[in-house]
Design a protein around this motif. Sequence first.
Motif, PDB file in Angstrom:
ATOM      1  N   ILE A  50       0.870  -1.186   0.000  1.00  0.00           N
ATOM      2  CA  ILE A  50       0.000   0.000   0.000  1.00  0.00           C
ATOM      3  C   ILE A  50       0.899   1.225   0.000  1.00  0.00           C
ATOM      4  O   ILE A  50       1.593   1.490   0.990  1.00  0.00           O
ATOM      5  CB  ILE A  50      -0.942   0.015   1.217  1.00  0.00           C
ATOM      6  CG1 ILE A  50      -1.909  -1.161   1.158  1.00  0.00           C
ATOM      7  CG2 ILE A  50      -1.715   1.336   1.272  1.00  0.00           C
ATOM      8  CD1 ILE A  50      -2.857  -1.255   2.337  1.00  0.00           C
ATOM      9  N   ALA A  51       0.909   1.932  -1.149  1.00  0.00           N
ATOM     10  CA  ALA A  51       1.720   3.150  -1.270  1.00  0.00           C
ATOM     11  C   ALA A  51       0.843   4.327  -0.851  1.00  0.00           C
ATOM     12  O   ALA A  51      -0.110   4.692  -1.556  1.00  0.00           O
ATOM     13  CB  ALA A  51       2.211   3.309  -2.704  1.00  0.00           C
ATOM     14  N   ASN A  83     -10.514  -3.894   3.395  1.00  0.00           N
ATOM     15  CA  ASN A  83     -11.352  -3.796   2.197  1.00  0.00           C
ATOM     16  C   ASN A  83     -10.517  -3.764   0.925  1.00  0.00           C
ATOM     17  O   ASN A  83     -10.949  -4.265  -0.115  1.00  0.00           O
ATOM     18  CB  ASN A  83     -12.218  -2.540   2.279  1.00  0.00           C
ATOM     19  CG  ASN A  83     -13.302  -2.656   3.324  1.00  0.00           C
ATOM     20  OD1 ASN A  83     -13.743  -3.764   3.661  1.00  0.00           O
ATOM     21  ND2 ASN A  83     -13.739  -1.519   3.860  1.00  0.00           N
ATOM     22  N   LEU A  84      -9.332  -3.174   0.984  1.00  0.00           N
ATOM     23  CA  LEU A  84      -8.454  -3.175  -0.182  1.00  0.00           C
ATOM     24  C   LEU A  84      -7.884  -4.576  -0.430  1.00  0.00           C
ATOM     25  O   LEU A  84      -7.869  -5.068  -1.572  1.00  0.00           O
ATOM     26  CB  LEU A  84      -7.295  -2.193   0.024  1.00  0.00           C
ATOM     27  CG  LEU A  84      -7.614  -0.693  -0.043  1.00  0.00           C
ATOM     28  CD1 LEU A  84      -6.394   0.123   0.378  1.00  0.00           C
ATOM     29  CD2 LEU A  84      -8.045  -0.280  -1.453  1.00  0.00           C
ATOM     30  N   VAL A  85      -7.418  -5.213   0.636  1.00  0.00           N
ATOM     31  CA  VAL A  85      -6.690  -6.470   0.509  1.00  0.00           C
ATOM     32  C   VAL A  85      -7.590  -7.613   0.050  1.00  0.00           C
ATOM     33  O   VAL A  85      -7.136  -8.521  -0.673  1.00  0.00           O
ATOM     34  CB  VAL A  85      -6.013  -6.810   1.855  1.00  0.00           C
ATOM     35  CG1 VAL A  85      -5.490  -8.243   1.869  1.00  0.00           C
ATOM     36  CG2 VAL A  85      -4.881  -5.825   2.144  1.00  0.00           C
ATOM     37  N   ARG A  86      -8.860  -7.626   0.418  1.00  0.00           N
ATOM     38  CA  ARG A  86      -9.734  -8.772   0.128  1.00  0.00           C
ATOM     39  C   ARG A  86      -9.839  -9.084  -1.365  1.00  0.00           C
ATOM     40  O   ARG A  86     -10.111 -10.221  -1.748  1.00  0.00           O
ATOM     41  CB  ARG A  86     -11.118  -8.529   0.709  1.00  0.00           C
ATOM     42  CG  ARG A  86     -11.833  -7.311   0.162  1.00  0.00           C
ATOM     43  CD  ARG A  86     -13.151  -7.071   0.864  1.00  0.00           C
ATOM     44  NE  ARG A  86     -13.827  -5.855   0.383  1.00  0.00           N
ATOM     45  CZ  ARG A  86     -15.028  -5.467   0.808  1.00  0.00           C
ATOM     46  NH1 ARG A  86     -15.669  -6.189   1.724  1.00  0.00           N
ATOM     47  NH2 ARG A  86     -15.568  -4.369   0.324  1.00  0.00           N
ATOM     48  N   HIS A  87      -9.620  -8.092  -2.223  1.00  0.00           N
ATOM     49  CA  HIS A  87      -9.733  -8.332  -3.665  1.00  0.00           C
ATOM     50  C   HIS A  87      -8.581  -9.169  -4.203  1.00  0.00           C
ATOM     51  O   HIS A  87      -8.709  -9.801  -5.256  1.00  0.00           O
ATOM     52  CB  HIS A  87      -9.763  -6.989  -4.415  1.00  0.00           C
ATOM     53  CG  HIS A  87     -10.993  -6.180  -4.141  1.00  0.00           C
ATOM     54  ND1 HIS A  87     -12.145  -6.291  -4.888  1.00  0.00           N
ATOM     55  CD2 HIS A  87     -11.260  -5.241  -3.197  1.00  0.00           C
ATOM     56  CE1 HIS A  87     -13.061  -5.446  -4.438  1.00  0.00           C
ATOM     57  NE2 HIS A  87     -12.547  -4.793  -3.392  1.00  0.00           N
ATOM     58  N   PHE A  88      -7.453  -9.198  -3.498  1.00  0.00           N
ATOM     59  CA  PHE A  88      -6.290  -9.917  -3.997  1.00  0.00           C
ATOM     60  C   PHE A  88      -6.423 -11.428  -3.820  1.00  0.00           C
ATOM     61  O   PHE A  88      -5.514 -12.173  -4.236  1.00  0.00           O
ATOM     62  CB  PHE A  88      -5.030  -9.418  -3.293  1.00  0.00           C
ATOM     63  CG  PHE A  88      -4.649  -8.018  -3.700  1.00  0.00           C
ATOM     64  CD1 PHE A  88      -3.970  -7.780  -4.877  1.00  0.00           C
ATOM     65  CD2 PHE A  88      -4.990  -6.933  -2.898  1.00  0.00           C
ATOM     66  CE1 PHE A  88      -3.623  -6.488  -5.245  1.00  0.00           C
ATOM     67  CE2 PHE A  88      -4.653  -5.647  -3.256  1.00  0.00           C
ATOM     68  CZ  PHE A  88      -3.973  -5.412  -4.439  1.00  0.00           C
ATOM     69  N   ALA A  89      -7.523 -11.884  -3.240  1.00  0.00           N
ATOM     70  CA  ALA A  89      -7.779 -13.331  -3.204  1.00  0.00           C
ATOM     71  C   ALA A  89      -7.920 -13.861  -4.617  1.00  0.00           C
ATOM     72  O   ALA A  89      -7.673 -15.052  -4.873  1.00  0.00           O
ATOM     73  CB  ALA A  89      -9.043 -13.621  -2.389  1.00  0.00           C
ATOM     74  N   ASN A  90      -8.336 -12.963  -5.524  1.00  0.00           N
ATOM     75  CA  ASN A  90      -8.357 -13.306  -6.941  1.00  0.00           C
ATOM     76  C   ASN A  90      -6.945 -13.131  -7.482  1.00  0.00           C
ATOM     77  O   ASN A  90      -6.393 -12.032  -7.494  1.00  0.00           O
ATOM     78  CB  ASN A  90      -9.335 -12.393  -7.682  1.00  0.00           C
ATOM     79  CG  ASN A  90      -9.432 -12.714  -9.168  1.00  0.00           C
ATOM     80  OD1 ASN A  90      -8.639 -13.466  -9.729  1.00  0.00           O
ATOM     81  ND2 ASN A  90     -10.432 -12.121  -9.820  1.00  0.00           N
ATOM     82  N   ALA A  91      -6.341 -14.215  -7.936  1.00  0.00           N
ATOM     83  CA  ALA A  91      -4.938 -14.196  -8.360  1.00  0.00           C
ATOM     84  C   ALA A  91      -4.704 -13.301  -9.570  1.00  0.00           C
ATOM     85  O   ALA A  91      -3.552 -12.947  -9.866  1.00  0.00           O
ATOM     86  CB  ALA A  91      -4.457 -15.618  -8.663  1.00  0.00           C
ATOM     87  N   ASN A  92      -5.766 -12.916 -10.281  1.00  0.00           N
ATOM     88  CA  ASN A  92      -5.611 -12.070 -11.470  1.00  0.00           C
ATOM     89  C   ASN A  92      -5.572 -10.570 -11.144  1.00  0.00           C
ATOM     90  O   ASN A  92      -5.282  -9.759 -12.013  1.00  0.00           O
ATOM     91  CB  ASN A  92      -6.764 -12.315 -12.447  1.00  0.00           C
ATOM     92  CG  ASN A  92      -6.757 -13.712 -13.014  1.00  0.00           C
ATOM     93  OD1 ASN A  92      -5.693 -14.263 -13.302  1.00  0.00           O
ATOM     94  ND2 ASN A  92      -7.941 -14.306 -13.175  1.00  0.00           N
ATOM     95  N   VAL A  93      -5.869 -10.232  -9.891  1.00  0.00           N
ATOM     96  CA  VAL A  93      -5.917  -8.820  -9.503  1.00  0.00           C
ATOM     97  C   VAL A  93      -4.516  -8.337  -9.197  1.00  0.00           C
ATOM     98  O   VAL A  93      -3.810  -8.898  -8.357  1.00  0.00           O
ATOM     99  CB  VAL A  93      -6.845  -8.620  -8.283  1.00  0.00           C
ATOM    100  CG1 VAL A  93      -6.770  -7.179  -7.794  1.00  0.00           C
ATOM    101  CG2 VAL A  93      -8.276  -8.977  -8.658  1.00  0.00           C
ATOM    102  N   GLY A  94      -4.109  -7.254  -9.881  1.00  0.00           N
ATOM    103  CA  GLY A  94      -2.790  -6.700  -9.667  1.00  0.00           C
ATOM    104  C   GLY A  94      -2.797  -5.433  -8.841  1.00  0.00           C
ATOM    105  O   GLY A  94      -1.763  -5.061  -8.264  1.00  0.00           O
ATOM    106  N   ALA A  95      -3.954  -4.749  -8.760  1.00  0.00           N
ATOM    107  CA  ALA A  95      -4.023  -3.508  -7.988  1.00  0.00           C
ATOM    108  C   ALA A  95      -5.477  -3.218  -7.657  1.00  0.00           C
ATOM    109  O   ALA A  95      -6.410  -3.677  -8.343  1.00  0.00           O
ATOM    110  CB  ALA A  95      -3.424  -2.342  -8.783  1.00  0.00           C
ATOM    111  N   ASP A 140     -15.679   1.100  -0.471  1.00  0.00           N
ATOM    112  CA  ASP A 140     -15.710   1.070   0.990  1.00  0.00           C
ATOM    113  C   ASP A 140     -14.326   1.237   1.602  1.00  0.00           C
ATOM    114  O   ASP A 140     -14.199   1.336   2.832  1.00  0.00           O
ATOM    115  CB  ASP A 140     -16.324  -0.244   1.472  1.00  0.00           C
ATOM    116  CG  ASP A 140     -17.794  -0.355   1.079  1.00  0.00           C
ATOM    117  OD1 ASP A 140     -18.470   0.699   1.068  1.00  0.00           O
ATOM    118  OD2 ASP A 140     -18.254  -1.466   0.766  1.00  0.00           O
ATOM    119  N   ALA A 141     -13.294   1.242   0.775  1.00  0.00           N
ATOM    120  CA  ALA A 141     -11.925   1.483   1.260  1.00  0.00           C
ATOM    121  C   ALA A 141     -11.677   2.986   1.179  1.00  0.00           C
ATOM    122  O   ALA A 141     -11.204   3.508   0.166  1.00  0.00           O
ATOM    123  CB  ALA A 141     -10.922   0.696   0.425  1.00  0.00           C
ATOM    124  N   VAL A 142     -11.988   3.684   2.261  1.00  0.00           N
ATOM    125  CA  VAL A 142     -12.026   5.150   2.235  1.00  0.00           C
ATOM    126  C   VAL A 142     -10.751   5.737   2.833  1.00  0.00           C
ATOM    127  O   VAL A 142     -10.264   5.284   3.879  1.00  0.00           O
ATOM    128  CB  VAL A 142     -13.256   5.664   3.022  1.00  0.00           C
ATOM    129  CG1 VAL A 142     -13.267   7.188   3.056  1.00  0.00           C
ATOM    130  CG2 VAL A 142     -14.539   5.128   2.395  1.00  0.00           C
TER     131      VAL A 142
END
Length: 756
Positions: free
Chosen positions: A457-458, A472-484, A571-573
């Motif tokens: 997280i920059a 809320n930001l990190v939960r999306h990376f469970a999908n291996a195709n998500v880069g950011a 929701d990642a505010v």
Amino acid sequence: MADRAEAWRSRRRRLGPGIHRPIDLGFPRSQAFESAARHPEPATCALPLRRRLRRRRRNRTRRCRTERRRALPRDRSQHRTGGRRVVSHVPEVVRLTIDDGPADPYTAQMLDVLKRYNAKATFFLIGQNAERYPNLVRRIWNEGHEIGNHSFTHPNVGTISERQARLELTATQRVFQSLLHRSTVLFRPPYNADAEPTSLEEVRPIQLASDMHYITVLEFLDPQDWNTQVVENGIVRRRTAEEMLQTVLMQIKTEHGSSILLHDGGGDRSETVKLIPMLITELRKEGYSFVTVSQLLGKTRDDVNPPVKNTDRLMLASDRMVFEAIYVFELFLSIAFISAIVLGTLRVIFVTVLAIISRVKARRAHFDEGYRPTVSVVIAAFNEEKVVSRTIRAVLANRYETLDIIVVDDGSTDGTSAEVLRDFAGHPKIRLLRQENGGKASALNRGIAEATGEIIIALDADTIFARHTIANLVRHFANANVGAVAGNVKVGNRINPLTYWQSIEYITSQNLDRSAYTVINSVNVVPGAVGAWRRTAIVQAGGYTTDTMAEDMDLTWRIRRNGWRIETDNDAVGYTEVPDSFAALFRQRFRWAFGTLQSLWKHRRALGRYGWFGKVMLPSLWLFQVLFQVLSPLIDLQILWTLSNVIGTWLARGGRSGDWQPLPQALASLYVIGFMYAFFFVVELIGSAVAFKLDREDGRVLMWLFWQRFLYRQLMYAVLLKSLRTAIIGMRAGWGKLDRKGTVDVVVEPEPVTSS
């Protein structure tokens, strides 16, 4: 004789000096005005009464001598020609004269009708309209019609100065000469076209035209097609072409005129367009032939519209350049105004629809709550003494278990490092790195190299995370195709109108755009204020680069081009501190705008490639972030131009000379511009209301939207223009540092964290 003389004096007092009723020598279609020698007024006695009485006292035998005249004195006379004479073996003739054009679309429609019925007309054109529609002027001439002078701006020639009147006629003549290489000897005065002038105001234009070697063409047959409404029993209704036709038919039987006055400009002339074929059909049935002014005078079209001499063509070239420049400027304004309105409307519709789809998909999304990768938060800081500790506390308050924080002090000259050490020295999750000033990208790369987390997280040093933002930001990376993953940036220091305007922009533009482009995997930027990256994606893309001022945008695009998916989480505010002065805002937005231009140019080869990213997102940025922003000032310029015309007409024409007739036409243009602008504002307001609803924001803030357009956005125009200029001449980029004040006010204050 005394009665006749007294009547003559009374008439002179009523009409003004030097005015005489026109001599009735037939129908006054074409009138040449000439002067006659002035004669003394008739009198019953050669001496005034007082002198007569004094002389009677001296010489009571002397009597008053009476002066006799054989004819009444004459000041001025009109010679009229072109009348309809009722002769059994000569067919009756009439001529169509059309004033106030050219105008779109009515002139073209009238020309179509005249061509269909093989009838010719004489068009009395206004110079500024001819300048605005040169193609219509050429079409009028090429289809065999005649052209006359109707002044340049349609003033009442009888009420303005002689110098201004001469300028009006000369300017219009120059327009004709530059467009057609033809002049005109025909003139019709605005407002005073009646064939029987009875006042000084009506006669002055005729005399002036005669002095300038024009033939003044007047009329008797006037259906008053400019008067498009009638009142019957207190009800206002539109006049119809049938009613106008009956007026002409009645006049042509009772009057001795042959010239029918119609209009193709100055208002709604749709009924006049319908009237022309009806007139031609009915009058031809009654045996009338349609001729031009030249034919009625026994001349040719070349006589009334003579060609320009070859020796004058060089001068006309310069005139043509001036008129073309004015025409192109007005045309460009109109096209740019319409284009900006269309582009703005399309952008609002496109982005709003996609944002709604994105929100629906987000509500249906399911995440693995057990997914907890390691996270490293990298904070690049340069002179952030006032805000850095609060930023760190907000990160720690998220209570994410596997977390470490790296603060990189990029050569700060204040107490940034001292502030970190004072509050967090010895904290197991916090490390402080110092380096010489190398720029934000250099500081971020240094922190990423030292980080151990799978997710990076920059974070900007002025941003305050809300609770659960990291999760809320990190939960999306469970999908291996998500880069950011991009978060939701909100303005945390809403303390004055300027910061409120920025808060509206963040919600209705930046956040809404990111939500919309998520649907097509084309997020335009993962913001430095709140965004997360997969470490492997950063390494694969080569980290942050220093060749643009928008390092976040550039990295986002490189990761997308490498095939990674980029998500957004509303929701990642994160609450950021925005500039609270115009000078600071200008500096920040210049950095953003110039960085966007640099990124667009750097990734220009991606246009049309990489799916929706290159086929939709990049072209839309060129279209909406560059072209639309360049055209947007022209919306305001068009409004100012139209307002200046209205004010000029109101003050210069109406207030000074009482000439109010041009005002409705000027107001009509303002109504059209105002309607289009209001339409765009309503569309924008609807899109903004949707954005506020999706972002769960208080809609009352939108009260600032209207005022935002009239001050805040003008600053953005200046920013873009400076960015374009800088992009051309080139410059070196630095931090573009904003002076932080620590004024962010978040909903929930992070809990204090003690060192351990």
